[in-house]
Design a protein around this motif. Structure first.
Motif, PDB file in Angstrom:
ATOM      1  N   PHE A 138      -1.630  52.210  10.559  1.00  0.00           N
ATOM      2  CA  PHE A 138      -0.189  52.114  10.002  1.00  0.00           C
ATOM      3  C   PHE A 138       0.714  50.889  10.648  1.00  0.00           C
ATOM      4  O   PHE A 138       1.161  50.285  10.044  1.00  0.00           O
ATOM      5  N   CYS A 139       0.719  51.046  11.922  1.00  0.00           N
ATOM      6  CA  CYS A 139       1.585  49.987  12.798  1.00  0.00           C
ATOM      7  C   CYS A 139       0.883  48.762  12.477  1.00  0.00           C
ATOM      8  O   CYS A 139       1.840  47.553  12.467  1.00  0.00           O
ATOM      9  N   ARG A 140      -0.270  48.543  12.565  1.00  0.00           N
ATOM     10  CA  ARG A 140      -0.902  46.964  12.363  1.00  0.00           C
ATOM     11  C   ARG A 140      -0.547  46.970  11.035  1.00  0.00           C
ATOM     12  O   ARG A 140      -0.137  45.504  10.616  1.00  0.00           O
ATOM     13  N   GLY A 141      -0.625  47.619  10.142  1.00  0.00           N
ATOM     14  CA  GLY A 141      -0.290  47.142   8.862  1.00  0.00           C
ATOM     15  C   GLY A 141       1.239  46.891   8.536  1.00  0.00           C
ATOM     16  O   GLY A 141       1.599  46.092   7.519  1.00  0.00           O
ATOM     17  N   LYS A 142       2.101  47.429   9.363  1.00  0.00           N
ATOM     18  CA  LYS A 142       3.678  46.991   9.483  1.00  0.00           C
ATOM     19  C   LYS A 142       3.974  45.788  10.110  1.00  0.00           C
ATOM     20  O   LYS A 142       5.077  45.426  10.427  1.00  0.00           O
ATOM     21  N   ALA A 143       2.708  45.447  10.727  1.00  0.00           N
ATOM     22  CA  ALA A 143       2.933  44.180  11.940  1.00  0.00           C
ATOM     23  C   ALA A 143       3.867  44.461  13.177  1.00  0.00           C
ATOM     24  O   ALA A 143       4.302  43.615  13.581  1.00  0.00           O
ATOM     25  N   TYR A 144       3.720  45.819  13.344  1.00  0.00           N
ATOM     26  CA  TYR A 144       4.466  46.277  14.623  1.00  0.00           C
ATOM     27  C   TYR A 144       3.880  45.634  15.789  1.00  0.00           C
ATOM     28  O   TYR A 144       2.510  45.391  15.920  1.00  0.00           O
ATOM     29  N   ARG A 145       4.501  45.177  16.757  1.00  0.00           N
ATOM     30  CA  ARG A 145       3.996  44.310  17.847  1.00  0.00           C
ATOM     31  C   ARG A 145       3.163  45.331  18.849  1.00  0.00           C
ATOM     32  O   ARG A 145       2.344  44.845  19.547  1.00  0.00           O
ATOM     33  N   SER A 146       3.901  46.433  19.014  1.00  0.00           N
ATOM     34  CA  SER A 146       3.220  47.464  20.030  1.00  0.00           C
ATOM     35  C   SER A 146       3.637  48.976  19.614  1.00  0.00           C
ATOM     36  O   SER A 146       4.340  49.148  18.595  1.00  0.00           O
ATOM     37  N   ILE A 147       3.077  49.833  20.194  1.00  0.00           N
ATOM     38  CA  ILE A 147       3.153  51.383  19.850  1.00  0.00           C
ATOM     39  C   ILE A 147       3.342  51.767  21.509  1.00  0.00           C
ATOM     40  O   ILE A 147       2.708  51.472  22.358  1.00  0.00           O
TER      41      ILE A 147
ATOM     42  N   ALA B  60       5.707  57.206   9.680  1.00  0.00           N
ATOM     43  CA  ALA B  60       4.536  57.730   9.143  1.00  0.00           C
ATOM     44  C   ALA B  60       4.429  59.267   9.631  1.00  0.00           C
ATOM     45  O   ALA B  60       4.843  59.195  11.045  1.00  0.00           O
ATOM     46  N   LEU B  61       4.024  60.282   8.873  1.00  0.00           N
ATOM     47  CA  LEU B  61       3.604  61.548   9.324  1.00  0.00           C
ATOM     48  C   LEU B  61       2.419  61.849   8.827  1.00  0.00           C
ATOM     49  O   LEU B  61       2.084  61.641   7.571  1.00  0.00           O
TER      50      LEU B  61
ATOM     51  N   GLN C   9      -9.271  60.602  14.778  1.00  0.00           N
ATOM     52  CA  GLN C   9      -8.672  60.268  13.476  1.00  0.00           C
ATOM     53  C   GLN C   9      -7.281  60.140  13.376  1.00  0.00           C
ATOM     54  O   GLN C   9      -7.105  58.999  12.390  1.00  0.00           O
ATOM     55  N   LEU C  10      -6.567  61.016  13.743  1.00  0.00           N
ATOM     56  CA  LEU C  10      -5.326  60.961  13.445  1.00  0.00           C
ATOM     57  C   LEU C  10      -4.489  59.349  14.296  1.00  0.00           C
ATOM     58  O   LEU C  10      -3.508  58.763  13.753  1.00  0.00           O
ATOM     59  N   ILE C  11      -4.957  59.432  15.440  1.00  0.00           N
ATOM     60  CA  ILE C  11      -4.551  58.316  16.214  1.00  0.00           C
ATOM     61  C   ILE C  11      -4.996  56.869  15.736  1.00  0.00           C
ATOM     62  O   ILE C  11      -4.333  56.229  15.554  1.00  0.00           O
ATOM     63  N   ASN C  12      -6.062  56.931  15.109  1.00  0.00           N
ATOM     64  CA  ASN C  12      -6.561  55.659  14.531  1.00  0.00           C
ATOM     65  C   ASN C  12      -5.729  55.569  13.247  1.00  0.00           C
ATOM     66  O   ASN C  12      -5.413  54.309  12.884  1.00  0.00           O
ATOM     67  N   ARG C  13      -5.372  56.304  12.472  1.00  0.00           N
ATOM     68  CA  ARG C  13      -4.558  56.193  11.204  1.00  0.00           C
ATOM     69  C   ARG C  13      -3.092  55.699  11.843  1.00  0.00           C
ATOM     70  O   ARG C  13      -2.669  54.701  11.095  1.00  0.00           O
TER      71      ARG C  13
ATOM     72  N   GLY D 261      -2.278  70.573  12.972  1.00  0.00           N
ATOM     73  CA  GLY D 261      -2.277  69.446  13.695  1.00  0.00           C
ATOM     74  C   GLY D 261      -1.328  68.461  13.064  1.00  0.00           C
ATOM     75  O   GLY D 261      -0.875  68.577  11.982  1.00  0.00           O
ATOM     76  N   GLY D 262      -0.845  67.357  13.857  1.00  0.00           N
ATOM     77  CA  GLY D 262       0.117  66.439  13.231  1.00  0.00           C
ATOM     78  C   GLY D 262       0.395  65.235  14.213  1.00  0.00           C
ATOM     79  O   GLY D 262      -0.125  65.441  15.337  1.00  0.00           O
ATOM     80  N   ILE D 263       0.754  63.972  13.820  1.00  0.00           N
ATOM     81  CA  ILE D 263       1.124  63.078  14.689  1.00  0.00           C
ATOM     82  C   ILE D 263       2.162  62.260  13.686  1.00  0.00           C
ATOM     83  O   ILE D 263       2.204  62.321  12.614  1.00  0.00           O
ATOM     84  N   VAL D 264       3.180  61.416  14.317  1.00  0.00           N
ATOM     85  CA  VAL D 264       3.951  60.748  13.857  1.00  0.00           C
ATOM     86  C   VAL D 264       4.166  59.546  14.398  1.00  0.00           C
ATOM     87  O   VAL D 264       4.069  59.301  15.538  1.00  0.00           O
TER      88      VAL D 264
END
Length: 172
Positions: free
Chosen positions: A113-122, A60-61, A105-109, A72-75
């Motif tokens: 996203f990671c939670r929705g993908k069921a990623y275990r960690s970031i 995600a970007l 706001q960006l970091i929460n998005r 600004g941006g976040i990936v």
């Protein structure tokens, strides 16, 4: 003082994003930390390679813009999410957006996203001394898990790895 202009956040590449995100990194880190060509070129090269192979199913970007200008941006790089966690990268804001809640706001998005993908960690790599960023990371649930000297930024810094452990979704 002029009123704040509306910020548009887009979850995709927009023209100029690569160059502007590299520029934001290059100018901020040169002014505040003495980083040079090596760092800006590394951001531009790695971000370009990432976006060329971009898979919206695992990556995600988000790009924040004012009047079409990237500010600004976040990936999230999910390439190795199953093995080592999703990698939060290239998080930057211009002076026009700093201190106005856009970083949160960006970091929460990104976390959502990671939670929705069921990623275990970031995880993310940064370096000691970026106190405002560290406060933001810790306030949303990241913890410092590792420190080491490193020169991957073009100069030697005390690198820091922060991790966010996501709880698996419960069925039922």
């Amino acid at each position: 003082m002029a009123p704040d202009l509306p910020v548009t956040v887009t979850r995709s590449y927009i023209p100029g994003a690569i160059g502007r995100i590299a520029e934001l990194h290059g100018t901020y880190y040169a002014e505040h930390w003495g980083f040079g060509l090596f760092f800006e070129a590394k951001v531009a090269t790695e971000l370009s390679a990432f976006l060329t192979a971009y898979d919206p199913g695992r990556h995600a970007l988000w790009v924040a813009a004012i009047n079409g200008r990237v500010e600004g941006g976040i990936v999230i790089d999910g390439t190795h999410a199953a093995e080592s966690g999703a990698h939060l990268r290239w998080f930057i804001l211009s002076d026009a957006l700093r201190g106005k809640g856009m970083g949160r706001q960006l970091i929460n998005r990104a976390v959502d996203f990671c939670r929705g993908k069921a990623y275990r960690s970031i995880f993310l790599w940064t370096f000691e001394g970026l106190d405002v960023a560290r406060h933001l990371y810790e306030s949303v649930g990241f913890s410092l898990t590792r420190q080491q000297k490193g020169a991957g930024w073009g100069i030697e810094v005390n690198e820091q790895m922060f991790e966010y452990k996501l709880l698996p979704k419960l069925n039922g």
